[in-house]
Design a protein around this motif. Structure first.
Motif, PDB file in Angstrom:
ATOM      1  N   LEU A 157      66.084 -10.111 -47.947  1.00 11.20           N
ATOM      2  CA  LEU A 157      67.067  -9.948 -46.873  1.00 11.20           C
ATOM      3  C   LEU A 157      68.213  -9.012 -47.224  1.00 11.20           C
ATOM      4  N   ILE A 158      68.721  -9.152 -48.437  1.00 17.10           N
ATOM      5  CA  ILE A 158      70.004  -8.536 -48.814  1.00 17.10           C
ATOM      6  C   ILE A 158      69.759  -7.391 -49.799  1.00 17.10           C
ATOM      7  N   PRO A 159      70.335  -6.220 -49.527  1.00 11.98           N
ATOM      8  CA  PRO A 159      70.087  -5.063 -50.397  1.00 11.98           C
ATOM      9  C   PRO A 159      70.613  -5.201 -51.826  1.00 11.98           C
ATOM     10  N   VAL A 160      71.654  -5.996 -52.030  1.00 16.06           N
ATOM     11  CA  VAL A 160      72.257  -6.155 -53.354  1.00 16.06           C
ATOM     12  C   VAL A 160      72.024  -7.592 -53.815  1.00 16.06           C
ATOM     13  N   PRO A 161      71.675  -7.812 -55.082  1.00 17.38           N
ATOM     14  CA  PRO A 161      71.408  -9.184 -55.544  1.00 17.38           C
ATOM     15  C   PRO A 161      72.602 -10.117 -55.348  1.00 17.38           C
ATOM     16  N   VAL A 162      72.293 -11.342 -54.936  1.00 20.30           N
ATOM     17  CA  VAL A 162      73.302 -12.386 -54.772  1.00 20.30           C
ATOM     18  C   VAL A 162      72.845 -13.612 -55.548  1.00 20.30           C
ATOM     19  N   LEU A 163      73.781 -14.527 -55.771  1.00 19.67           N
ATOM     20  CA  LEU A 163      73.457 -15.771 -56.454  1.00 19.67           C
ATOM     21  C   LEU A 163      72.923 -16.777 -55.443  1.00 19.67           C
ATOM     22  N   SER A 164      71.756 -17.305 -55.718  1.00 23.38           N
ATOM     23  CA  SER A 164      71.149 -18.283 -54.824  1.00 23.38           C
ATOM     24  C   SER A 164      71.621 -19.677 -55.199  1.00 23.38           C
ATOM     25  N   PRO A 165      71.961 -20.498 -54.205  1.00 28.09           N
ATOM     26  CA  PRO A 165      72.326 -21.882 -54.508  1.00 28.09           C
ATOM     27  C   PRO A 165      71.104 -22.761 -54.774  1.00 28.09           C
ATOM     28  N   GLU A 166      69.906 -22.241 -54.501  1.00 26.64           N
ATOM     29  CA  GLU A 166      68.687 -22.999 -54.750  1.00 26.64           C
ATOM     30  C   GLU A 166      68.085 -22.556 -56.072  1.00 26.64           C
ATOM     31  N   PRO A 167      67.677 -23.506 -56.899  1.00 26.93           N
ATOM     32  CA  PRO A 167      67.039 -23.123 -58.158  1.00 26.93           C
ATOM     33  C   PRO A 167      65.687 -22.468 -57.890  1.00 26.93           C
TER      34      PRO A 167
ATOM     35  N   PRO B 156      61.227 -24.973 -44.415  1.00 24.40           N
ATOM     36  CA  PRO B 156      61.716 -23.596 -44.481  1.00 24.40           C
ATOM     37  C   PRO B 156      62.985 -23.510 -45.322  1.00 24.40           C
ATOM     38  N   THR B 157      63.259 -22.328 -45.842  1.00 22.81           N
ATOM     39  CA  THR B 157      64.490 -22.100 -46.595  1.00 22.81           C
ATOM     40  C   THR B 157      64.973 -20.670 -46.378  1.00 22.81           C
ATOM     41  N   CYS B 158      66.266 -20.525 -46.244  1.00 20.92           N
ATOM     42  CA  CYS B 158      66.878 -19.204 -46.178  1.00 20.92           C
ATOM     43  C   CYS B 158      67.596 -18.864 -47.480  1.00 20.92           C
ATOM     44  N   LEU B 159      67.661 -19.826 -48.398  1.00 24.72           N
ATOM     45  CA  LEU B 159      68.494 -19.635 -49.592  1.00 24.72           C
ATOM     46  C   LEU B 159      67.704 -19.505 -50.889  1.00 24.72           C
ATOM     47  N   ALA B 160      66.403 -19.506 -50.823  1.00 21.56           N
ATOM     48  CA  ALA B 160      65.596 -19.322 -52.033  1.00 21.56           C
ATOM     49  C   ALA B 160      65.735 -17.879 -52.519  1.00 21.56           C
ATOM     50  N   PRO B 161      65.688 -17.666 -53.823  1.00 28.33           N
ATOM     51  CA  PRO B 161      65.842 -16.306 -54.346  1.00 28.33           C
ATOM     52  C   PRO B 161      64.893 -15.283 -53.716  1.00 28.33           C
ATOM     53  N   ALA B 162      63.641 -15.658 -53.464  1.00 26.35           N
ATOM     54  CA  ALA B 162      62.677 -14.710 -52.886  1.00 26.35           C
ATOM     55  C   ALA B 162      63.073 -14.306 -51.472  1.00 26.35           C
ATOM     56  N   VAL B 163      63.642 -15.225 -50.714  1.00 27.67           N
ATOM     57  CA  VAL B 163      64.085 -14.913 -49.354  1.00 27.67           C
ATOM     58  C   VAL B 163      65.305 -14.002 -49.414  1.00 27.67           C
ATOM     59  N   LEU B 164      66.267 -14.375 -50.244  1.00 26.67           N
ATOM     60  CA  LEU B 164      67.500 -13.583 -50.329  1.00 26.67           C
ATOM     61  C   LEU B 164      67.226 -12.165 -50.804  1.00 26.67           C
ATOM     62  N   SER B 165      66.314 -12.002 -51.754  1.00 27.92           N
ATOM     63  CA  SER B 165      66.036 -10.648 -52.257  1.00 27.92           C
ATOM     64  C   SER B 165      65.356  -9.784 -51.198  1.00 27.92           C
TER      65      SER B 165
END
Length: 175
Positions: free
Chosen positions: A40-50, A29-38
């Motif tokens: 979860l979070i209304p505004v784009p953030v920088l993902s630490p995972e490529p 599992p991952t909480c930090l992948a770009p697809a997960v973050l997008s």
């Protein structure tokens, strides 16, 4: 008269929620992948995972997948200066049978009339069910008919699991 019944039947079918695809099992599992973050979070953030391979979408639990724990990813807040988003990642254990039963419930039909009275009142976390080998499937919540919010019983079943581990991630907003 038959034409009216046909039209009514077609319109009634449109009230059915779209079925979720079958969940795809991945290595962890991952909480930090770009697809997960997008999601979860209304505004784009920088993902630490490529962003190497896209994650599968949330789906139903495969019949041959037997979870032993869950990983829950939640957007908590923005920092006071709004420069960072705070994501909480928890590993949870407990009665996974109840969780699977609630997640397997069908979504409700949309009503003929009515509007969503408010924005989502139940925050929709990203939930991964994890088996004994550490493999994970991202699950879709069954939703209510009116607003597409997660059914409260499914949400409660997951959130009532015992938190075994918690990590807090502060992620910078992307420009």
């Amino acid at each position: 008269m038959a034409g009216g019944i046909l039209v009514f039947g077609l319109l009634d079918e449109r009230r059915n929620p779209a079925p979720a695809p079958q969940g795809v099992v991945i290595g962890q599992p991952t909480c930090l992948a770009p697809a997960v973050l997008s999601s979860l979070i209304p505004v784009p953030v920088l993902s630490p995972e490529p962003s190497v391979d896209p994650l599968p979408p949330p789906g139903t639990i495969p019949n041959d997948f037997h979870p032993t724990s869950a990983v829950v990813c939640e957007f908590m807040e923005y920092t006071a200066d709004h420069g960072y988003a705070v994501v909480r990642q928890t590993s949870r254990i407990g009665n996974l049978t109840a969780v699977v039963e609630e997640l397997d419930r069908p979504s409700a039909k949309r009503p003929w009339f009515g509007e969503c009275p408010t924005a989502a009142t139940i925050p929709t976390p990203v939930v991964w069910l994890v088996n004994a080998e550490g493999n994970a499937v991202r699950v879709a919540f069954p939703v209510d008919g009116m607003c597409g919010n997660p059914l409260p019983d499914a949400y409660r079943a997951i959130m009532n699991l015992t938190v075994q581990d918690e990590q807090i991630h502060k992620l910078p907003r992307s420009s």
